[in-house]
Design a protein around this motif. Structure first.
Motif, short mmCIF file in Angstrom:
data_model
loop_
_atom_site.label_atom_id
_atom_site.label_comp_id
_atom_site.label_asym_id
_atom_site.label_seq_id
_atom_site.Cartn_x
_atom_site.Cartn_y
_atom_site.Cartn_z
N VAL A 194 0.77 -1.21 0.01
CA VAL A 194 0.12 -0.03 0.15
C VAL A 194 0.78 1.30 -0.07
CG1 VAL A 194 -1.91 -1.34 1.05
CG2 VAL A 194 -0.12 0.04 2.59
N GLU A 195 2.32 1.10 0.32
CA GLU A 195 3.01 2.09 0.24
C GLU A 195 4.64 1.67 0.12
OE1 GLU A 195 4.61 6.00 3.38
OE2 GLU A 195 2.78 4.47 3.89
N VAL A 196 5.33 2.48 -0.55
CA VAL A 196 6.68 2.03 -0.63
C VAL A 196 7.51 3.09 0.05
CG1 VAL A 196 8.41 1.53 -2.28
CG2 VAL A 196 6.10 0.90 -2.77
N LEU A 197 8.47 2.52 0.86
CA LEU A 197 9.42 3.58 1.53
C LEU A 197 10.76 3.40 0.93
CD1 LEU A 197 8.04 3.43 5.22
CD2 LEU A 197 7.41 5.07 3.50
N ASP A 198 11.59 4.52 1.03
CA ASP A 198 13.20 4.32 0.75
C ASP A 198 13.76 3.76 1.64
OD1 ASP A 198 15.88 4.68 -0.05
OD2 ASP A 198 15.15 6.52 -1.25
N ARG A 199 14.65 2.71 1.32
CA ARG A 199 15.63 2.05 2.23
C ARG A 199 16.56 2.72 3.13
NH1 ARG A 199 19.54 -1.66 -1.53
NH2 ARG A 199 20.69 0.13 -2.25
N ALA A 200 16.68 4.13 2.69
CA ALA A 200 17.53 5.10 3.18
C ALA A 200 16.83 5.47 4.67
CB ALA A 200 17.72 6.28 2.30
N MET A 201 15.72 5.40 4.78
CA MET A 201 14.86 5.69 5.96
C MET A 201 15.51 4.97 7.22
SD MET A 201 11.25 6.66 4.61
CE MET A 201 10.64 7.01 6.22
N PHE A 202 15.81 3.88 6.66
CA PHE A 202 16.05 2.84 7.76
C PHE A 202 17.58 2.31 7.96
CE2 PHE A 202 11.76 2.30 6.47
CZ PHE A 202 11.12 1.97 7.72
N ALA A 203 18.58 2.67 6.73
CA ALA A 203 19.82 2.51 6.72
C ALA A 203 20.83 2.81 7.81
CB ALA A 203 20.20 2.35 5.35
N ALA A 204 20.44 4.14 8.17
CA ALA A 204 21.55 4.99 8.95
C ALA A 204 21.09 4.58 10.38
CB ALA A 204 21.46 6.35 8.69
N PRO A 205 22.26 4.98 11.31
CA PRO A 205 21.96 4.69 12.81
C PRO A 205 21.02 5.58 13.32
CG PRO A 205 24.39 4.87 12.42
CD PRO A 205 23.55 5.18 11.06
N GLY A 206 19.85 4.90 14.14
CA GLY A 206 18.70 5.57 14.45
C GLY A 206 18.51 5.69 16.15
N LYS A 207 17.47 6.31 16.39
CA LYS A 207 17.36 6.40 17.80
C LYS A 207 17.04 5.26 18.61
CE LYS A 207 15.60 11.33 17.44
NZ LYS A 207 14.42 12.02 17.62
N PRO A 208 17.17 4.99 19.96
CA PRO A 208 16.83 3.71 20.45
C PRO A 208 15.30 3.44 20.50
CG PRO A 208 18.02 4.87 21.87
CD PRO A 208 17.86 5.70 20.95
N LEU A 209 14.52 4.35 20.34
CA LEU A 209 12.91 4.32 20.18
C LEU A 209 12.51 5.24 19.09
CD1 LEU A 209 11.52 3.62 23.87
CD2 LEU A 209 11.77 2.11 21.88
N GLY A 210 11.68 4.94 18.38
CA GLY A 210 11.02 6.06 17.29
C GLY A 210 9.60 5.89 17.61
N LYS A 211 9.03 6.70 16.70
CA LYS A 211 7.48 6.72 16.70
C LYS A 211 6.97 5.07 16.27
CE LYS A 211 3.48 8.89 14.77
NZ LYS A 211 2.80 9.98 13.71
N GLU A 212 5.78 4.80 17.36
CA GLU A 212 5.43 3.29 17.11
C GLU A 212 4.56 3.38 15.72
OE1 GLU A 212 3.53 1.65 20.45
OE2 GLU A 212 4.09 3.22 21.43
N ARG A 213 4.95 2.40 15.00
CA ARG A 213 3.99 2.36 13.53
C ARG A 213 3.54 0.88 13.27
NH1 ARG A 213 4.97 5.03 7.40
NH2 ARG A 213 3.10 4.07 6.54
N TRP A 214 4.67 -0.07 13.21
CA TRP A 214 4.44 -1.40 12.52
C TRP A 214 3.89 -2.47 13.67
CZ3 TRP A 214 5.07 0.83 8.23
CH2 TRP A 214 6.13 1.77 8.26
N ALA A 215 2.86 -3.14 13.32
CA ALA A 215 2.38 -4.16 14.12
C ALA A 215 3.20 -5.43 14.04
CB ALA A 215 0.86 -4.47 13.61
N GLY A 216 3.80 -5.41 12.89
CA GLY A 216 4.87 -6.64 12.75
C GLY A 216 5.78 -6.27 11.45
N ALA A 217 6.72 -7.30 11.34
CA ALA A 217 7.83 -6.92 10.28
C ALA A 217 8.33 -8.13 9.71
CB ALA A 217 8.80 -5.90 10.50
#
Length: 327
Positions: A194-217
């Motif tokens: 239903v949506e396509v996201l760029d992998r760059a959004m996930f590829a770099a170091p991130g925060k220990p916790l982010g905004k909750e979104r996914w029920a599963g992966a």
């Protein structure tokens, strides 16, 4: 004699070649299979190119998948002429695999070809699709339903990702795809994203916790991508990890697990018990739209496998590669 891809390592170096093999050289086993189709997976590509330490015994025929008919058997469960498939069990790593016209192995590693699929279709699914189904079964086992929210699939244009999306969308989930190939957006949406996201959004170091979104992966990437997926998974969500295309490391914190009760479930398809294999293939027969396999896969001959291996590792191959070993 029969044709196959052989990987050798000696004083002359590491090399893979398409060559004639002698049946007398087949490894020990109680079932000999005349192979009709195999596949080219990420692990096979690592083995063929030598980019990863996959092969542990030389010489080796790669190919972690195969479909074919039993040519000879002393195993009580299989008779001459029966159609069978194989996924994993170290085949192509420590035991000669499916990228050849014949294979011999332990009959306990085989499963009957499901009646819903032709050998070519079973290999269009292959280890990638069977692994995707194991991920879906794990999400279900942990109680994840479409009502809980979106499911994220990383590496979505690859084999596992493509089939995972097709299954999940058919089961009623809203699936969000992650890909580094913007040109594949229409393909991913055709499989149910239903949506396509760029992998760059996930590829770099991130925060220990982010905004909750996914029920599963379903994650095939590992490394920072897996860490960021866990950090943005909802309370009591479930992340299934089955690949390491981005690296074996896991640069994360325990925050998602102890503050949000997130479950990180490892998915092993290689040594998976027979009962779970049979269940995964049964569910593939009912929950995968076979018509989508045409878009997900392409078929090549043995002579085309080696050039494709490097392309697959470079992220240039969409979906699944089925190999007609007699083509």
């Amino acid at each position: 004699m029969f044709k196959g891809i052989l990987i050798e390592k000696d004083e002359a170096g590491y090399r893979a070649s398409l060559t004639d093999l002698d049946e007398a050289g087949l490894p020990e086993g109680d079932v000999t299979v005349r192979v009709s189709h195999s596949t080219l997976n990420y692990k096979d590509a690592l083995a063929i190119t030598g980019r990863g330490p996959v092969v542990r015994k030389f010489p080796m025929v790669p190919g972690i998948d195969l479909a074919g008919t039993v040519e000879h058997s002393t195993h009580p469960d299989y008779k001459t002429g029966e159609a069978v498939i194989l996924n994993g069990w170290g085949v192509g790593e420590t035991h000669w695999g499916g990228l050849a016209q014949k294979a011999r192995m332990n009959g306990n590693w085989l499963v009957p070809l499901p009646e819903q699929f032709t050998p070519q279709q079973a290999m269009a699914i292959g280890t990638a699709g069977y692994t995707a189904m194991l991920c879906v079964l794990t999400l279900e086992r942990h109680g994840v339903t479409p009502a809980h929210g979106e499911i994220l699939v990383t590496g979505a244009a690859g084999g596992v990702g493509s089939i995972a999306m097709a299954i999940l969308s058919r089961l009623g989930f809203n699936v969000v795809a992650v890909s580094g190939r913007p040109s594949e957006a229409d393909y991913l949406k055709s499989l149910g994203a239903v949506e396509v996201l760029d992998r760059a959004m996930f590829a770099a170091p991130g925060k220990p916790l982010g905004k909750e979104r996914w029920a599963g992966a379903v994650d095939v990437v590992g490394s920072h991508t897996l860490a960021n997926v866990c950090a943005t998974t909802k309370y009591r969500g479930v992340v299934t990890a089955c690949g390491l295309a981005g690296g074996m490391d896991f640069p994360a914190t325990v925050a998602p697990f102890i503050l949000r009760g997130v479950t990180l479930a490892g998915i092993d398809s290689v040594m998976c018990p027979r009962r779970e294999r049979l269940e995964a293939w049964r569910r593939l027969g009912s929950d995968l739209d076979i018509s989508k396999l045409t878009a997900i896969s392409k078929e090549v001959g043995l002579s085309e496998v080696m050039p494709l291996a490097g392309q697959l590792l470079n992220g240039e191959v969409r979906g699944r590669v089925v190999v007609d070993v007699n083509g």
